[in-house]
Design a protein around this motif. Structure first.
Motif, short mmCIF file in Angstrom:
data_model
loop_
_atom_site.label_atom_id
_atom_site.label_comp_id
_atom_site.label_asym_id
_atom_site.label_seq_id
_atom_site.Cartn_x
_atom_site.Cartn_y
_atom_site.Cartn_z
N PRO A 16 0.86 -1.22 -0.04
CA PRO A 16 0.21 0.01 0.03
C PRO A 16 0.75 1.07 0.08
O PRO A 16 0.28 2.40 -0.30
CB PRO A 16 -0.81 -0.04 1.25
N ASP A 17 2.17 1.20 0.45
CA ASP A 17 2.89 2.58 0.43
C ASP A 17 3.59 2.68 -0.79
O ASP A 17 4.41 3.65 -1.06
CB ASP A 17 4.15 2.30 1.65
N GLY A 18 3.18 1.91 -1.75
CA GLY A 18 3.82 2.06 -3.19
C GLY A 18 5.14 1.27 -3.35
O GLY A 18 5.89 0.78 -2.69
N LEU A 19 5.67 1.06 -4.89
CA LEU A 19 6.71 0.44 -5.11
C LEU A 19 7.18 0.92 -6.56
O LEU A 19 6.27 1.60 -7.28
CB LEU A 19 6.70 -1.16 -5.11
N PHE A 52 -1.99 2.29 -11.97
CA PHE A 52 -1.26 2.65 -10.97
C PHE A 52 -0.99 4.40 -10.87
O PHE A 52 -0.94 4.72 -12.14
CB PHE A 52 0.19 2.14 -10.83
N ASP A 53 -1.16 4.87 -9.85
CA ASP A 53 -0.83 6.42 -9.69
C ASP A 53 0.91 6.59 -9.35
O ASP A 53 1.08 5.70 -8.72
CB ASP A 53 -1.51 7.18 -8.83
N SER A 54 1.37 7.56 -9.89
CA SER A 54 2.80 7.94 -9.34
C SER A 54 2.41 8.56 -7.88
O SER A 54 1.87 9.66 -7.98
CB SER A 54 3.49 9.01 -10.50
N ASN A 88 14.40 4.82 -17.81
CA ASN A 88 15.03 4.70 -16.51
C ASN A 88 14.05 5.67 -15.55
O ASN A 88 14.08 5.33 -14.19
CB ASN A 88 16.48 5.08 -16.43
N ASN A 89 13.39 6.61 -16.10
CA ASN A 89 12.37 7.41 -15.23
C ASN A 89 11.34 6.47 -14.90
O ASN A 89 10.81 6.79 -13.55
CB ASN A 89 11.88 8.71 -16.04
N LEU A 90 10.72 5.66 -15.71
CA LEU A 90 9.73 4.85 -15.32
C LEU A 90 10.08 3.80 -14.25
O LEU A 90 9.32 3.54 -13.24
CB LEU A 90 9.19 4.05 -16.85
N GLU A 91 11.46 3.30 -14.40
CA GLU A 91 11.76 2.10 -13.58
C GLU A 91 11.74 2.59 -12.24
O GLU A 91 11.64 2.09 -11.15
CB GLU A 91 13.18 1.63 -13.92
N ASN A 92 12.41 4.16 -11.94
CA ASN A 92 12.53 4.63 -10.66
C ASN A 92 11.34 5.26 -10.15
O ASN A 92 11.32 6.08 -8.94
CB ASN A 92 13.76 5.60 -10.73
N ASN A 93 10.24 5.24 -10.92
CA ASN A 93 9.07 6.26 -10.61
C ASN A 93 8.29 5.21 -9.59
O ASN A 93 7.91 3.93 -9.91
CB ASN A 93 8.10 6.43 -11.65
N THR A 94 7.99 5.72 -8.36
CA THR A 94 7.18 5.05 -7.38
C THR A 94 5.66 5.13 -7.59
O THR A 94 5.20 6.09 -7.74
CB THR A 94 7.50 5.50 -5.82
N LEU A 95 5.19 3.86 -7.59
CA LEU A 95 3.82 3.73 -8.07
C LEU A 95 2.93 3.13 -6.84
O LEU A 95 3.26 2.40 -6.05
CB LEU A 95 3.60 2.59 -9.17
N SER A 96 1.75 3.44 -7.06
CA SER A 96 0.77 3.10 -5.88
C SER A 96 -0.54 2.49 -6.66
O SER A 96 -1.11 3.48 -7.65
CB SER A 96 0.18 4.24 -4.98
N ILE A 97 -1.05 1.49 -6.38
CA ILE A 97 -2.18 0.78 -7.08
C ILE A 97 -3.50 1.71 -6.84
O ILE A 97 -3.67 2.39 -5.78
CB ILE A 97 -2.57 -0.50 -6.66
N LYS A 98 -4.22 1.87 -7.92
CA LYS A 98 -5.55 2.91 -7.90
C LYS A 98 -6.39 1.97 -7.13
O LYS A 98 -6.76 0.64 -7.02
CB LYS A 98 -5.89 3.19 -9.09
N GLY A 99 -7.51 2.95 -6.47
CA GLY A 99 -8.67 2.24 -5.58
C GLY A 99 -9.54 1.40 -6.61
O GLY A 99 -10.11 0.25 -6.08
#
Length: 211
Positions: A16-19, A52-54, A88-99
């Motif tokens: 839930p904290d994102g990855l 996913f949201d950034s 690389n920007n995508l790989e390091n972008n922290t994502l959180s799943i949408k509701g």
């Protein structure tokens, strides 16, 4: 094997904290034991950007840049420096799943549980039907055997009554046979003596008359 998107939902739901995208991709590959081809990853990236949201991109600016940069790329373009920077920007972008995706995942779990419950119920019903069928067969055989034993008992009873109504005969008869051979012999001797006496009397009478 689980669907890569279902697995991504599971991983996003349990984080839930994102990855980062890199962590998400590697987790999916490791848990499913696969390696993304360019075609698979390209489709997967599009789905991730929609699902996913950034975390640190509140206005989705970076996400839209990545989406637009990757949408029209082909496999040879992976060597392009601009592509590499975008990736690389995508790989390091922290994502959180949408509701909305979480809801889809929960609906999927409920549907899966319902199917498993239905399958278990079907198997239980099949086993119960099998046992019921065996019970009916055993009951039928019990009735048949009971009827057969009853018939045998009736026959034996009738035979016993019939047999007891007949006079009981001894296993053998004792017959006394009189031996009359001695009596007959005595009778013959008496008759012979009587004849001899009769003849003697005739001779005596004859001699006396002559004298």
């Amino acid at each position: 094997m689980d669907n890569i998107y279902i697995k991504a939902m599971e991983i996003g739901y349990t984080n839930p904290d994102g990855l980062t995208y890199k962590e998400l991709k590697e987790s999916v590959e490791n848990e499913l034991g696969i390696n993304f081809t360019y075609t698979i990853e390209r489709a997967f990236i599009k789905w991730v950007l929609d699902s996913f949201d950034s975390v640190y991109d509140t206005d989705n600016t970076k996400t839209e840049v990545i989406r637009n940069s990757l949408s029209y790329l082909r496999e040879p373009d992976r060597l392009d420096p601009s592509y590499q920077r975008t990736y690389n920007n995508l790989e390091n972008n922290t994502l959180s799943i949408k509701g909305s995706i979480v809801k889809q995942y929960i609906d999927y779990l409920e549907l899966k549980e319902s199917r498993e419950t239905a399958r278990d119920a079907k198997e239980s019903a099949k086993i119960a039907n099998g046992l019921a069928s065996k019970s009916v067969k055993l009951a039928l055989w019990a009735l048949i055997l009971s009827g057969a034993f009853g018939l045998i008992s009736a026959i034996v009873g009738i035979w016993s009554v019939t047999s007891s109504s007949k006079p009981i005969e001894p296993p053998y008869d004792v017959k006394i046979i009189e031996d009359k051979s001695g009596v007959k012999e005595l009778q013959r001797e008496n008759d012979s003596l009587r004849n001899e006496i009769y003849e003697a009397n005739i001779l005596i009478d004859s001699y006396e008359s002559k004298s």
